[in-house]
Enzyme design. Structure first.
Site, mmCIF file in Angstrom:
data_model
loop_
_atom_site.group_PDB
_atom_site.id
_atom_site.type_symbol
_atom_site.label_atom_id
_atom_site.label_comp_id
_atom_site.label_asym_id
_atom_site.label_seq_id
_atom_site.Cartn_x
_atom_site.Cartn_y
_atom_site.Cartn_z
ATOM 1 N N GLU A 1 0.825 -1.216 0.000
ATOM 2 C CA GLU A 1 0.000 0.000 0.000
ATOM 3 C C GLU A 1 0.857 1.264 0.000
ATOM 4 O O GLU A 1 0.874 2.027 0.974
ATOM 5 C CB GLU A 1 -0.964 -0.002 1.185
ATOM 6 C CG GLU A 1 -2.043 -1.061 1.057
ATOM 7 C CD GLU A 1 -3.122 -0.954 2.132
ATOM 8 O OE1 GLU A 1 -2.883 -0.317 3.161
ATOM 9 O OE2 GLU A 1 -4.207 -1.521 1.926
ATOM 10 N N GLU B 1 -6.300 -7.780 -0.629
ATOM 11 C CA GLU B 1 -6.786 -7.878 0.756
ATOM 12 C C GLU B 1 -8.283 -7.590 0.729
ATOM 13 O O GLU B 1 -8.693 -6.449 0.533
ATOM 14 C CB GLU B 1 -6.092 -6.844 1.650
ATOM 15 C CG GLU B 1 -4.590 -7.016 1.737
ATOM 16 C CD GLU B 1 -3.929 -5.970 2.635
ATOM 17 O OE1 GLU B 1 -4.629 -5.257 3.373
ATOM 18 O OE2 GLU B 1 -2.696 -5.861 2.572
HETATM 19 C C1 GAL Z 1 -4.423 -2.665 5.070
HETATM 20 C C2 GAL Z 1 -2.992 -3.151 5.179
HETATM 21 C C3 GAL Z 1 -2.900 -4.454 5.961
HETATM 22 C C4 GAL Z 1 -3.705 -4.350 7.218
HETATM 23 C C5 GAL Z 1 -5.119 -4.012 6.867
HETATM 24 C C6 GAL Z 1 -6.045 -3.961 8.051
HETATM 25 O O1 GAL Z 1 -4.493 -1.327 4.753
HETATM 26 O O2 GAL Z 1 -2.402 -3.353 3.916
HETATM 27 O O3 GAL Z 1 -1.547 -4.731 6.259
HETATM 28 O O4 GAL Z 1 -3.144 -3.375 8.037
HETATM 29 O O5 GAL Z 1 -5.144 -2.751 6.247
HETATM 30 O O6 GAL Z 1 -7.356 -3.638 7.635
#
Ligand code: GAL
Length: 648
Positions: free
Chosen positions: A155, A328
Site C-alpha cells: 500500500e 486484501e
Molecule cells: C491494510 C494493510 C494491511 C492491514 C489491513 C487492516 O491497509 O495493507 O496490512 O493493516 O489494512 O485492515
C-alpha cells in the site's frame, strides 16, 4: 505498454487467496493451516510483506530458514505463493543507523519507528536499501516453483506517507523543478508567481508548499504533488526491474488502496502486469463523504459503488482491461475506522461475487487468523483468535465461485479519471462539500443505478470503440488533450461535468475563459459558478441541485435544460453541441436523466434498478447483487434475498 514476460500462472479461472503471516505463528501450526486453506478452496497465499526484520535480523545477516520452510509447507499443499518485497517495514537496526531515512509530516515533524511505512522513498540511502533487500529475496526465491508472482512493498502511500516534507524532499523538489522548467522565468510564468510577489530569482529560494500563512499557490502545490508522485513511481520501478531480472516468468503487482490519490496510479502501474487493490468496504463508508444517515445505511455492507469503482478503475490502468485482483478483501471486522461495525451476514460472499462480476481474477482475504498481538489484534481474520472459523470463513467455505471462467468485462461506456485534475480540483474546491471524487461518483453512481457496466480510463488513453464517454471532472486541459477528446467525440457521445477544462496543465486558467481549448467542441462558454452552502438549493426543472451549479452561454450549442430559480434562473445548465453534452449541476436525478437519454440514443440497454441493487456482466454471466438488508424483487420478477447475489 511495458513488455511483460509470459505468465507461468495464467489465471483463466476465478480463484481465492489469503494473506498469511507465518512469522506470527508457531512453526507446528503452519501445516494444519495450509491444509485448512486448501480445504476452504484457497489457491494463493500472500506472505512476507512486513517481515524484513525476520529475514535480516541484523545488518547483512540473513535468516531465510523460516521463509524456506513456510514456502515448502504451502507448496506441499499445492498452494501458490505470492511473495512481497518487505520495504514497508525497514527494521529498527536500519533506522538506528540511518535516522535520516524517516519521513517528515506536513508540519515538519519526523515520523518515528514503531509502526510501519516509516521511510522516505526519495532518500538515496533508502533507495539503496530497497534495492539491496529486493535483490536478496528475489535471488533466493525468484525461481522457486511455488512462487507465482510478487507484490512490491505494501500500500504505497498509506498513512499519508506519499508526500514527505523534509530536507530530502525539499532538495529533490528543487532539482525536479529545474529539470522541468530549465529557467526560472518559465517557472514564474507557469505558476503565475507575479501574484503576491512570489517570483523566484534562484532555485534555492523555492520552498515546499506547506505552512504558509495563507493557502499555497495551487500551481506550486500541483508540481510538488507531481514530483512526489514520480518519487513513488521510480521507487516501484526499481523494485520491479530487479524482480523481472531475478524472477523470470513471474508476474509483478502492487496492492493499491481504494480511493487513495496521492500519486498517479496510471504511472505507478505502467511497470506492473496487473493491479491489485485492498478492499475494506465498511472502512470505505466510514472514511467517505457520505452523510451520517447514509453511513448508517451502508455501514454493514459497504456502499456498492464505492467498491465497484475501485474494481473498474484498477482493472483499466493501462488503457486496457487486466485482472484486477483484490489482494486484501475484508473478511470480517476491521480495526482502523472511526467505527468498525460487524458486517452483515452474507457481506463477505457478496463482496467476493461483486469482485468476480467486475472482472477480478482472484479475491484474496485479509487475513488468515486474527492477530493475537500488537496493533491489529481487534481485526478479524478467516479464523478467530482461538482458531475456530469466523463468519467470513464460513461464507467463503460455501462459495461456488472458484473455478468459474475469468471472461472479460466489456463495457460500452467509459468514464474518464485523472489524478492531476483531482489534485488541482481539491486544492481549490471552492466549497468545503465539493471534491473531485464526490463529483466523479455522482456520474459513476448514476450509471450503476441504471444497470450499466463501466470502464474507467485516463483521458489520454485510446478511447476508440466506446459509445459513450463520460468526463465528470477533467479539470486540466491542454491543446493535445482537447484534440484527443474531439477525435474521440466524432464517434462517441461525450458528456462533460462541471469545471471541465477549467485550467491549463500548469494550473492557471485559460486566458479565453472556460472551457478553453474545448470551447469549439462543447459549443458553449462557462458563464457563472455557484457554491451553495447547506440550506441553499436551486432547481433545473423538477431536479433539485445542491453544493455546486454552473451555467453556460451557448456558442453554437443548444441549451437542453435551464435553471428554474436562484441567481442563474433562465441560464443554461445543460448544453448539447453535436455529440457533446456539458452538464453543470450537482443533481443526481438530472445526471441520471441526461445519461439515460444518451444511453437510449446509442441503444445501450439500461433500466433504473431497485434501490441498493446492482448488476454486473462478465462474459455470458450476469451477477445480480442485493446490498439491502431486506429481500428485493429484481426486474424479471425474481426475489433476491438480503445481502446476497445471484448468477444468471
Ligand atoms: C491494510 C494493510 C494491511 C492491514 C489491513 C487492516 O491497509 O495493507 O496490512 O493493516 O489494512 O485492515
Amino acid at each position: 505498454m511495458a513488455e511483460s514476460p509470459p505468465l507461468i500462472d495464467p489465471r483463466d479461472t476465478f480463484a481465492l487467496g489469503v494473506c498469511f503471516y507465518p512469522e506470527h505463528w508457531p512453526r507446528e501450526r503452519w501445516q494444519p493451516y495450509a491444509r485448512q486453506m486448501r480445504e476452504l478452496g484457497i489457491g494463493y497465499v500472500r506472505i512476507a510483506e512486513f517481515a524484513w526484520a525476520k529475514m535480516e535480523p541484523r545488518a547483512g545477516q540473513f535468516d531465510w530458514t523460516w521463509l524456506d520452510d513456510a514456502i515448502e509447507v504451502l507448496a506441499g499443499e499445492g498452494l501458490k505463493v505470492i511473495l512481497c518485497t518487505p520495504t514497508a517495514t525497514p527494521p529498527a537496526w536500519l533506522i538506528h543507523a540511518h535516522p535520516e531515512i524517516l519521513p517528515v509530516d506536513i508540519d515538519g515533524h519526523v515520523r518515528n519507528f514503531g509502526s510501519r511505512r516509516h521511510y522516505e522513498p526519495a532518500s538515496d540511502i533508502y533507495r539503496a536499501e530497497s534495492r539491496r533487500i529486493t535483490t536478496a529475496i528475489a535471488a533466493r526465491y525468484g525461481e522457486h516453483p511455488a512462487v507465482a508472482g510478487w507484490q512490491t512493498d505494501n500500500e504505497l502511500g498509506d498513512h499519508e506517507t506519499a508526500r514527505s516534507w523534509g530536507e530530502v524532499s525539499h532538495r529533490g523538489f528543487q532539482a525536479w523543478l529545474q529539470e522541468r522548467y530549465e529557467t526560472l522565468d518559465a517557472l514564474n510564468q507557469a505558476w503565475g508567481a507575479v501574484f503576491w510577489s512570489q517570483a523566484y530569482s534562484a532555485w534555492e529560494e523555492i520552498g515546499l508548499p506547506h505552512n504558509q500563512p495563507a493557502s499555497p499557490n495551487p500551481s506550486h502545490l500541483l508540481d510538488f504533488y507531481r514530483y512526489r508522485s514520480e518519487v513513488i513511481v521510480r521507487f516501484q520501478e526499481e523494485q520491479v526491474a530487479i524482480l523481472r531480472k531475478l524472477s523470470p516468468g513471474r508476474w509483478v503487482t502492487h496492492n493499491f488502496m481504494r480511493f487513495f490519490d496521492e500519486f498517479d496510479h496510471y504511472q505507478a502501474a505502467a511497470c506492473l502486469d496487473f493491479a491489485t487493490w485492498d478492499s475494506y468496504p465498511t472502512g470505505g463508508v466510514e472514511l467517505s463523504w457520505l452523510s451520517d444517515a447514509e453511513k448508517a445505511r451502508w455501514a454493514r455492507t459497504g456502499h456498492p459503488d464505492l467498491i465497484s469503482f475501485s474494481h473498474d478503475c484498477y482493472r483499466g490502468l493501462w488503457g486496457e482491461n487486466r485482472g484486477p485482483w483484490v489482494m486484501e478483501q475484508q473478511a470480517g471486522q476491521i480495526n482502523w475506522a472511526p467505527y468498525n461495525p460487524l458486517p452483515a451476514r452474507g457481506a463477505v460472499a457478496l463482496w467476493t461475487a461483486q469482485g468476480y462480476a467486475h472482472g477480478c481474477d482472484v479475491i484474496s482475504y485479509f487475513r488468515w487468523r486474527a492477530a493475537t498481538v500488537a496493533q491489529e489484534l481487534m481485526h478479524s481474520g478467516l479464523l478467530r483468535h482461538d482458531e475456530t472459523l469466523d463468519r467470513g470463513g464460513e461464507e467463503i467455505a460455501a462459495l461456488e465461485l472458484p473455478g468459474r471462467p475469468n471472461a472479460p468485462v466489456q463495457p460500452r461506456v467509459v468514464l474518464l479519471h485523472d489524478y492531476e485534475s483531482l489534485w488541482v480540483y481539491d486544492a481549490q474546491p471552492h466549497s468545503q462539500d465539493a471534491s473531485y471524487w464526490r463529483q466523479l461518483m455522482l456520474f459513476y453512481t448514476a450509471l450503476r443505478e441504471l444497470g450499466v457496466d463501466v470502464d474507467v480510463r485516463h483521458p489520454d488513453h485510446d478511447l476508440a470503440g466506446y459509445d459513450l464517454i463520460v468526463a465528470p471532472a477533467i479539470q486540466l486541459m491542454g491543446a493535445g488533450r482537447a484534440r484527443h477528446l474531439a477525435v474521440a467525440a466524432r464517434e462517441a457521445l461525450l458528456l462533460c461535468g462541471p469545471r471541465t477544462a477549467y485550467r491549463t496543465p500548469t494550473g492557471r486558467v485559460h486566458e479565453d475563459g472556460q472551457p478553453g481549448p474545448l470551447t469549439d467542441l462543447l459549443g458553449c462558454k462557462l458563464k457563472n459558478v455557484d457554491s451553495m452552502r447547506p440550506g441553499l438549493i436551486c432547481h433545473v426543472g423538477s431536479h433539485p441541485v445542491e453544493i455546486w451549479a454552473e451555467s453556460y452561454a451557448p456558442r453554437g450549442g443548444d441549451a437542453l435544460h435551464t435553471y428554474s430559480d436562484g441567481p442563474m434562473a433562465g441560464e443554461a445548465a445543460v448544453v448539447r453541441h453535436g455529440n457533446a453534452v456539458t452538464l453543470g449541476a450537482w443533481s443526481p436525478s438530472l445526471i441520471r436523466e441526461v445519461l439515460a437519454g444518451l444511453l437510449t440514443e446509442r441503444g445501450i440497454p439500461h433500466e433504473l434498478l431497485p434501490e441498493g441493487v446492482r448488476v454486473g456482466r462478465r462474459g455470458g454471466l450476469t451477477t445480480w447483487m442485493n446490498f439491502n438488508q431486506a429481500p428485493v424483487t429484481l426486474p424479471d420478477g425474481k426475489l433476491l434475498g438480503p445481502v446476497s447475489f445471484e448468477l444468471q
